[in-house]
Design a protein around this motif. Sequence first.
Motif, PDB file in Angstrom:
ATOM      1  N   LEU A 104       0.838  -1.203   0.000  1.00 40.46           N
ATOM      2  CA  LEU A 104       0.000   0.000   0.000  1.00 40.46           C
ATOM      3  C   LEU A 104       0.875   1.255   0.000  1.00 40.46           C
ATOM      4  O   LEU A 104       0.590   2.237  -0.702  1.00 40.46           O
ATOM      5  CB  LEU A 104      -0.916  -0.010   1.233  1.00 40.46           C
ATOM      6  CG  LEU A 104      -1.971   1.092   1.312  1.00 40.46           C
ATOM      7  CD1 LEU A 104      -2.961   0.964   0.158  1.00 40.46           C
ATOM      8  CD2 LEU A 104      -2.714   1.040   2.642  1.00 40.46           C
ATOM      9  N   VAL A 147       0.933   4.236  -2.811  1.00 36.09           N
ATOM     10  CA  VAL A 147       0.849   5.675  -2.527  1.00 36.09           C
ATOM     11  C   VAL A 147       2.061   6.394  -3.122  1.00 36.09           C
ATOM     12  O   VAL A 147       1.934   7.492  -3.680  1.00 36.09           O
ATOM     13  CB  VAL A 147       0.745   5.917  -1.000  1.00 36.09           C
ATOM     14  CG1 VAL A 147       0.917   7.386  -0.669  1.00 36.09           C
ATOM     15  CG2 VAL A 147      -0.593   5.420  -0.479  1.00 36.09           C
ATOM     16  N   ILE A 198       1.476   6.970  -6.782  1.00 42.52           N
ATOM     17  CA  ILE A 198       0.560   8.111  -6.982  1.00 42.52           C
ATOM     18  C   ILE A 198       1.337   9.421  -6.813  1.00 42.52           C
ATOM     19  O   ILE A 198       1.216  10.354  -7.610  1.00 42.52           O
ATOM     20  CB  ILE A 198      -0.620   8.044  -5.984  1.00 42.52           C
ATOM     21  CG1 ILE A 198      -1.484   6.818  -6.276  1.00 42.52           C
ATOM     22  CG2 ILE A 198      -1.454   9.325  -6.043  1.00 42.52           C
ATOM     23  CD1 ILE A 198      -2.544   6.541  -5.228  1.00 42.52           C
ATOM     24  N   ILE A 220       1.941  12.575  -9.392  1.00 41.84           N
ATOM     25  CA  ILE A 220       1.635  13.978  -9.068  1.00 41.84           C
ATOM     26  C   ILE A 220       2.871  14.848  -9.304  1.00 41.84           C
ATOM     27  O   ILE A 220       2.789  15.943  -9.862  1.00 41.84           O
ATOM     28  CB  ILE A 220       1.190  14.104  -7.587  1.00 41.84           C
ATOM     29  CG1 ILE A 220      -0.043  13.244  -7.305  1.00 41.84           C
ATOM     30  CG2 ILE A 220       0.931  15.558  -7.216  1.00 41.84           C
ATOM     31  CD1 ILE A 220      -1.258  13.621  -8.064  1.00 41.84           C
ATOM     32  N   PHE A 262     -10.966   6.597   1.829  1.00 39.91           N
ATOM     33  CA  PHE A 262      -9.565   6.534   1.424  1.00 39.91           C
ATOM     34  C   PHE A 262      -9.335   7.335   0.144  1.00 39.91           C
ATOM     35  O   PHE A 262      -8.410   8.149   0.062  1.00 39.91           O
ATOM     36  CB  PHE A 262      -9.135   5.077   1.216  1.00 39.91           C
ATOM     37  CG  PHE A 262      -7.677   4.935   0.870  1.00 39.91           C
ATOM     38  CD1 PHE A 262      -6.702   5.087   1.842  1.00 39.91           C
ATOM     39  CD2 PHE A 262      -7.282   4.674  -0.433  1.00 39.91           C
ATOM     40  CE1 PHE A 262      -5.359   4.963   1.530  1.00 39.91           C
ATOM     41  CE2 PHE A 262      -5.937   4.555  -0.762  1.00 39.91           C
ATOM     42  CZ  PHE A 262      -4.983   4.707   0.226  1.00 39.91           C
ATOM     43  N   VAL A 304      -3.992  15.522  -2.538  1.00 43.29           N
ATOM     44  CA  VAL A 304      -3.443  15.900  -3.840  1.00 43.29           C
ATOM     45  C   VAL A 304      -3.917  17.307  -4.211  1.00 43.29           C
ATOM     46  O   VAL A 304      -3.135  18.146  -4.669  1.00 43.29           O
ATOM     47  CB  VAL A 304      -3.865  14.871  -4.918  1.00 43.29           C
ATOM     48  CG1 VAL A 304      -3.512  15.388  -6.309  1.00 43.29           C
ATOM     49  CG2 VAL A 304      -3.182  13.546  -4.658  1.00 43.29           C
ATOM     50  N   SER A 328      -1.975  19.881  -2.496  1.00 42.72           N
ATOM     51  CA  SER A 328      -0.586  20.003  -2.950  1.00 42.72           C
ATOM     52  C   SER A 328      -0.464  20.938  -4.157  1.00 42.72           C
ATOM     53  O   SER A 328       0.629  21.382  -4.482  1.00 42.72           O
ATOM     54  CB  SER A 328      -0.010  18.624  -3.290  1.00 42.72           C
ATOM     55  OG  SER A 328      -0.445  18.203  -4.567  1.00 42.72           O
ATOM     56  N   PHE A 329      -1.590  21.227  -4.823  1.00 40.92           N
ATOM     57  CA  PHE A 329      -1.533  22.139  -5.957  1.00 40.92           C
ATOM     58  C   PHE A 329      -1.624  23.603  -5.520  1.00 40.92           C
ATOM     59  O   PHE A 329      -1.581  24.503  -6.356  1.00 40.92           O
ATOM     60  CB  PHE A 329      -2.646  21.815  -6.968  1.00 40.92           C
ATOM     61  CG  PHE A 329      -2.271  20.685  -7.889  1.00 40.92           C
ATOM     62  CD1 PHE A 329      -1.650  20.947  -9.104  1.00 40.92           C
ATOM     63  CD2 PHE A 329      -2.497  19.369  -7.526  1.00 40.92           C
ATOM     64  CE1 PHE A 329      -1.276  19.912  -9.945  1.00 40.92           C
ATOM     65  CE2 PHE A 329      -2.123  18.327  -8.358  1.00 40.92           C
ATOM     66  CZ  PHE A 329      -1.516  18.595  -9.572  1.00 40.92           C
TER      67      PHE A 329
END
Lengths: 213, 132
Positions: A156, A160, A163, A167, B72, B80, B83-84
Amino acid sequence: MATIAPEAAYDRDTFHLVEKDAHDHGTGHASPVLLGFWIYLMSDALIFAALFATYGVLSTSFAGGPTPRDIFELELVALNTAILLVSSITYGFAMLAMEKGRTRSVQLWLAITALLGISFVSIELYEFGVLIAEGATPQRSGFLSGFFTLVATHGLHVTVGIIWIGIMMLQVGRYGLNIVNKRRLMCLSMFWHFLDVVWIGVFTFVYLMGMVR
Amino acid sequence: VGDHVAAAFTPVVHDLDAWYDMKSRGYAHPKEGFRAIHMPRNTGTAIIQSGLAAALGFAMVWYMWWLAALAFVALVAVTVWHSFDYYRDYDIPADEVARVEREKLSYLNINYAPDPALLPTGKSGAVAPAGA
């Protein structure tokens, strides 16, 4: 005027300090964020320590079910270990490219690292699928409960991390290698290498020692 | 952005009874030399993440897999999204700090320049009689 109190570092008639000039918060190289991230990693290490200890206690509780020798395919695990180790090297190349300010190169190495990470998780999921199909589910025995909890928690984390890599590829492309993105790449680097170290523990204690016993 | 300046300066304390010490030595509130104050911008992200994490924990305890999955995914999405946001701090301009300080001092009815004749001399705790 002579000061008597040893703690009086300031002039006796100084009753206030002027606010410093606009300073850098959490973006510079000596950023407090990196220390904070280390503290996070150490707390994460505690989670893994607890899971390793649990597995250590349960690793011979087979309840008449399968033992490590029966179910582990060492070739597959060796391949997975190699993939994860190589992904650490490729992440290192991304960091070298970052130091040189090459945005495209950073994205390329991040993409390769992410692909290796995806391969790792895919192989692990395949391994889990085979085990569950054989009836070696987490409910079967204490050994399998401990095994699935420890290995899946690591998996897991890797998911992450993948991901996060995605990003970062997006943000580096959109905003460039600015100081914030560099700091984030640094934290992600620590995270990724940390997962590698934990996997070495899993490989050694779960798989290798499981096969030897 | 609602600017609230709590203190324009960092106080330096020399004595157990700092206020008495300051009065004894004729401390006057500064009326100039204010600098811009660097501040973090407000964000509700942490409390939202906490709420989602609580939902995730609850769902996991009670085997509510649909809620666990939802919480989740939402937790990752909020993180996310946050974070931008690259603009997380700002400066309260020096003028604003000075204005707030002036206002505060006017409420307290503190004179900017204390009368030198009223100031005590020496360190030994001798204070001019009150109400002189």
